[in-house]
Motif scaffolding. Structure first.
Motif, PDB file in Angstrom:
ATOM      1  N   TYR A   1      -5.855   8.995  -0.921  1.00 28.52           N
ATOM      2  CA  TYR A   1      -5.372   7.725  -0.401  1.00 28.52           C
ATOM      3  C   TYR A   1      -5.390   7.671   1.137  1.00 28.52           C
TER       4      TYR A   1
ATOM      5  N   LYS B   1     -11.511  -3.866   7.750  1.00 31.79           N
ATOM      6  CA  LYS B   1     -10.295  -4.393   7.106  1.00 31.79           C
ATOM      7  C   LYS B   1      -9.403  -3.257   6.574  1.00 31.79           C
TER       8      LYS B   1
ATOM      9  N   PHE C   1       1.737  -3.269   3.977  1.00 33.32           N
ATOM     10  CA  PHE C   1       0.892  -4.075   3.104  1.00 33.32           C
ATOM     11  C   PHE C   1      -0.579  -4.001   3.519  1.00 33.32           C
ATOM     12  N   GLU C   2      -1.454  -4.361   2.608  1.00 37.19           N
ATOM     13  CA  GLU C   2      -2.890  -4.308   2.862  1.00 37.19           C
ATOM     14  C   GLU C   2      -3.241  -5.131   4.099  1.00 37.19           C
ATOM     15  N   GLY C   3      -4.014  -4.527   4.995  1.00 34.33           N
ATOM     16  CA  GLY C   3      -4.432  -5.199   6.213  1.00 34.33           C
ATOM     17  C   GLY C   3      -3.479  -5.048   7.381  1.00 34.33           C
ATOM     18  N   ASP C   4      -2.314  -4.470   7.160  1.00 27.19           N
ATOM     19  CA  ASP C   4      -1.373  -4.229   8.257  1.00 27.19           C
ATOM     20  C   ASP C   4      -1.960  -3.210   9.236  1.00 27.19           C
TER      21      ASP C   4
ATOM     22  N   MET D   1      -0.004   3.003  -3.275  1.00 25.76           N
ATOM     23  CA  MET D   1      -0.753   2.208  -4.254  1.00 25.76           C
ATOM     24  C   MET D   1      -0.007   2.151  -5.587  1.00 25.76           C
TER      25      MET D   1
ATOM     26  N   ILE E   1       0.847  -1.192   0.000  1.00 25.13           N
ATOM     27  CA  ILE E   1       0.000   0.000   0.000  1.00 25.13           C
ATOM     28  C   ILE E   1       0.885   1.245   0.000  1.00 25.13           C
TER      29      ILE E   1
ATOM     30  N   THR F   1      -6.047  -0.650   6.552  1.00 25.57           N
ATOM     31  CA  THR F   1      -4.594  -0.642   6.713  1.00 25.57           C
ATOM     32  C   THR F   1      -4.240   0.605   7.506  1.00 25.57           C
TER      33      THR F   1
ATOM     34  N   ASN G   1      -7.114   4.215   1.844  1.00 22.82           N
ATOM     35  CA  ASN G   1      -6.122   3.168   1.601  1.00 22.82           C
ATOM     36  C   ASN G   1      -5.189   3.024   2.799  1.00 22.82           C
ATOM     37  N   LEU G   2      -4.948   4.156   3.493  1.00 22.59           N
ATOM     38  CA  LEU G   2      -4.102   4.140   4.682  1.00 22.59           C
ATOM     39  C   LEU G   2      -4.659   5.102   5.710  1.00 22.59           C
TER      40      LEU G   2
ATOM     41  N   ARG H   1     -13.669   4.947   3.066  1.00 25.50           N
ATOM     42  CA  ARG H   1     -12.565   4.032   3.340  1.00 25.50           C
ATOM     43  C   ARG H   1     -11.244   4.516   2.740  1.00 25.50           C
TER      44      ARG H   1
END
Length: 252
Positions: free
Chosen positions: A84, A202, A33-36, A69, A4, A204, A171-172, A169
């Motif tokens: 983002y 879910k 990374f995604e979900g971290d 991304m 991410i 990040t 991305n970070l 939502r």
């Protein structure tokens, strides 16, 4: 798996007076990374806020690159990176507009990262959505949709900041010591809410904290910073084997 966020050899040097220079971010490379859900520990001057500002665009790197991304955003402004990133600050006053109501603040947060022109608010259209959203918190915020945000308690205002940061939502999600200004009970409640939102949605997230017990309890990954560098990057398994005393020894 594409990261991410990627920091590549990030360096920030500032003038420290008398022709002296200080390195506040020292050749940092980091993949998120995604979900971290990454917690970040470090003493004053360790580089935690500098790391956040480098990612968010509030600070221009001396050298190195930032990718979000997969896009090179090194020269992008904070406004351009807002599509983002969302951020909750330590000061509850920083995340909300005090003269606007709770509903009005939430309506504005729906447009994060978008161009905004003059338009009707249509608050009634979103009333049910905002009621459902604020009811997640459990501190009565749902009863204050028409209350100016400046009249809320610090805990309610910070919880609203968290909702605003996550209603669209990101991305970070950057959590910049977002519980530090609250009393212990309110801080614990907000951390539980934060963890619930991150898990359920879910997300990040990267979170700075000075609370070592929170760093142990929350997240799947832990960064320890010192002198502008990441000196430890621990996964869940490594983190689970540590005690608070271990952290003191790391810093010493």
């Amino acid at each position: 798996m594409q990261a991410i966020v990627e920091l590549k050899d990030a360096v920030k040097i500032v003038d420290n007076g008398s022709d002296e220079q200080k390195v506040i971010l020292n050749n940092v490379s980091l993949d998120i990374f995604e979900g971290d859900f990454v917690t970040v520990l470090g003493g004053n001057g360790a580089g935690k806020s500098t790391l956040f500002n480098a990612i968010a665009g509030n600070l221009v790197l001396t050298s190195g690159q930032v990718f979000i991304m997969g896009e090179n955003v090194t020269k992008k402004t904070p406004e351009e990176r807002a599509k983002y990133i969302s951020r909750v600050f330590q000061d509850p006053k920083m995340g909300t507009a005090p003269r606007m109501t709770v509903a009005e603040n939430l309506a504005v947060s729906r447009l994060r990262g978008e161009k905004r022109g003059l338009q009707l608010r249509n608050l009634s259209k979103y009333k049910d959505e905002f009621l459902k959203l604020t009811s997640r918190i459990g501190n009565g915020l749902e009863n204050h949709l028409d209350t100016p945000t400046g009249n809320l308690s610090g805990g309610q205002r910070q919880a609203l900041s968290l909702l605003m940061a996550t209603s669209k939502r990101p991305n970070l999600l950057l959590l910049d010591e977002h519980t530090a200004a609250l009393d212990p009970k309110t801080s614990n409640s907000l951390m539980e809410l934060t963890d619930e939102i991150i898990k359920n949605d879910k997300l990040t997230s990267l979170m700075i904290t000075h609370h070592m017990d929170d760093a142990l309890k929350y997240g799947n990954r832990l960064l320890v910073m010192k002198d502008g560098q990441i000196i430890q990057d621990l996964d869940s398994n490594q983190k689970s084997k540590l005690s608070i005393q271990d952290f003191y020894e790391i810093f010493e």
